[in-house]
Design an enzyme around this catalytic site. Structure first.
Site, PDB file in Angstrom:
ATOM      1  N   ASP A 150      -0.874  -6.696 -19.645  1.00  0.00           N
ATOM      2  CA  ASP A 150       0.464  -6.911 -18.748  1.00  0.00           C
ATOM      3  C   ASP A 150       1.665  -6.748 -19.474  1.00  0.00           C
ATOM      4  O   ASP A 150       2.039  -7.181 -20.561  1.00  0.00           O
ATOM      5  CB  ASP A 150       0.398  -8.395 -18.285  1.00  0.00           C
ATOM      6  CG  ASP A 150       1.297  -8.710 -17.256  1.00  0.00           C
ATOM      7  OD1 ASP A 150       2.086  -7.718 -16.405  1.00  0.00           O
ATOM      8  OD2 ASP A 150       1.546 -10.054 -17.143  1.00  0.00           O
ATOM      9  N   HIS A 222      -1.898  -2.771  -7.417  1.00  0.00           N
ATOM     10  CA  HIS A 222      -0.640  -3.646  -7.798  1.00  0.00           C
ATOM     11  C   HIS A 222       0.475  -2.946  -8.395  1.00  0.00           C
ATOM     12  O   HIS A 222       1.807  -3.141  -7.793  1.00  0.00           O
ATOM     13  CB  HIS A 222      -1.214  -4.653  -8.888  1.00  0.00           C
ATOM     14  CG  HIS A 222      -0.031  -5.439  -9.418  1.00  0.00           C
ATOM     15  ND1 HIS A 222       0.771  -6.412  -8.473  1.00  0.00           N
ATOM     16  CD2 HIS A 222       0.507  -5.584 -10.534  1.00  0.00           C
ATOM     17  CE1 HIS A 222       1.718  -7.178  -9.137  1.00  0.00           C
ATOM     18  NE2 HIS A 222       1.625  -6.722 -10.396  1.00  0.00           N
TER      19      HIS A 222
END
Ligand code: HEM
Length: 309
Positions: A150, A222
Site C-alpha cells: 500500500d 481499486h
C-alpha cells in the site's frame, strides 16, 4: 470573515513537522470530541501540552469543521465541511463519525509512540472525550493485511506537497484537507479468492506489486476507481494509512492528505459507484468502512497563531 487571511495564505507557511516523515513503522490515531462547556483558553492550553515535542515521535493535530470554527471564527478553509454519511449505488455505505480534534502520532518505535499517546491523552482528558483510539503499524514492505503493498502510487518528493497542501493564496495555505476512515477487512472472504482474483480486486500484482495493464485491469479494481483525472489533472492525494487491529478485528486505518477536498470526495464517490459508469470498487466487498471524518490540518504557522494569539 477572512479578515485574518493574510495569516492563512502568506508565503511563509510551513506544514506541520512529520507530514513527510516516512515510513513511520508505528502510529497511533486519537479522534476526540471536545466537551461542550470547555472554554477556548482551556482547549488551547490542553492542545499545547498535548503536542509538546518528544524525541523520535511526530504529533500532528487536525480539527473538524465545527471545532475549527469554535477555536478560530475569523476564517476557515473554503472546502472544510464535516464528513457526512455516503451511500453507494450498489448498496455500499460509508458512515460518518465526525468529531472535533484529531491527533496523528507516528514514529519508528512503538514504545516512543505510546509515550506520546499518553502525553496527548493526559493533556486532553479534562476537556474532551476520546471517540477513536487505535494503534497502527507498518511491516517492512508496507503491505496491507490483504498482502498487497500500500502506498506505491503515492506522489514522490516535492510532488507530495503539491498533492497534500492547500496552495498559496487560499485560506489555510500550507495546511491540508484530511480524510480518516477505519476500514475493517474480511480477510477470510478475501483469501478465498485466488491470487489472480485478488489482483483483479486491487489492480496490481500481489507479489511483485506491478500495476495491471490493458484488458487485465478491471474498471472495478481499486486502482481503476481511485486513479482518476478531472479535466486532465490527476486527482493525486498523499496517503499515510497503516494496518491496525488484532486477531479478529483488523483492517486499514486510511489516512490521506489533499490540497483540495474534492479530490478525496471524487475518489470516494467512484469507489461507491456514484460516478457516471455506476461501477463500484470491488475492494468494498472485502472491507467495510466503520468510521469517517474530514479534518483540517493547519500549517505550523497557522497552528502557532491559533495557539499563541
Ligand atoms: C480498505 C481500504 C483500502 C485499502 C486496503 C487500500 C489499498 C490500496 C492498495 C493496495 C493500493 C495499490 C498500491 C498503491 O498505489 O498504494 C491502493 C491505491 C490507491 N488507493 Fe487505496 N486502499 C483503501 C482505501 C482507499 C480509499 C478510501 C481511498 C480514497 C479516498 C484510496 C485511494 C487510493 C489511491 C489514490 C491509490 C493510488 C491509485 C493509483 O494512482 O494507482 N484507497 N490502495
Amino acid at each position: 470573515m477572512l479578515s485574518d487571511s493574510s495569516r492563512s495564505s502568506s508565503s511563509d507557511t510551513l506544514y506541520q513537522p512529520g507530514l513527510l516523515e516516512e515510513p513511520g513503522r508505528a502510529a497511533h490515531y486519537l479522534e476526540m470530541s471536545l466537551n461542550a462547556f470547555a472554554q477556548r483558553a482551556s482547549i488551547v492550553t490542553a492542545i499545547k501540552a498535548a503536542i509538546r515535542p518528544m524525541e523520535g515521535v511526530w504529533i500532528a493535530v487536525c480539527f473538524g469543521a465545527e471545532a475549527w470554527d469554535r477555536l478560530n471564527p475569523e476564517w476557515r478553509p473554503a472546502k472544510l465541511v464535516p464528513f457526512t454519511a455516503l451511500t453507494g449505488a450498489n448498496g455500499y455505505a460509508m458512515p460518518a463519525t465526525q468529531s472535533d480534534v484529531y491527533f496523528w502520532i507516528h514514529g519508528e518505535d512503538q514504545g516512543d509512540v505510546m509515550d506520546a499517546v499518553l502525553q496527548v491523552h493526559d493533556a486532553m482528558r479534562d476537556i474532551s472525550r476520546c471517540v477513536l483510539d487505535i494503534g497502527g503499524f507498518k511491516n517492512r514492505e508496507a503491505r496491507d493485511l490483504t498482502g498487497f503493498v500500500d502506498g506505491t502510487a503515492n506522489p514522490k518528493g516535492d510532488k507530495r506537497l503539491d498533492a497534500a497542501l492547500i496552495p498559496e493564496g487560499e485560506a489555510g495555505a500550507g495546511g491540508s484537507y484530511v480524510l480518516t476512515q477505519q476500514w475493517q477487512h474480511h480477510l477470510q472472504a478475501f483469501h478465498q479468492l485466488s491470487v489472480h482474483e485478488q489482483q483483479q480486486v486491487i489492480g496490481r500484482t500481489k507479489q511483485d506489486n506491478i500495476e495491471l495493464e490493458g484488458d487485465d485491469m478491471p474498471a472495478t479494481s481499486h486502482v481503476s476507481r481511485t486513479d482518476v483525472k478531472v479535466n486532465g489533472v490527476g486527482q493525486k492525494i498523499y496517503r499515510r494509512s497503516t494496518p491496525y487491529g488484532g486477531a479478529d478485528n483488523h483492517g486499514l486505518y486510511f489516512l490521506a492528505f489533499a490540497c483540495d477536498l474534492d479530490r478525496i470526495r471524487i475518489q470516494l464517490e467512484r469507489m461507491l459507484g456514484n460516478s457516471g459508469d455506476g461501477l463500484s470498487d470491488h475492494l468494498m466487498k472485502y472491507s467495510t468502512p466503520r468510521t469517517g471524518a474530514y479534518w483540517f490540518m493547519p500549517s505550523q504557522t497557522d497552528l502557532n497563531h491559533l495557539l499563541n494569539r
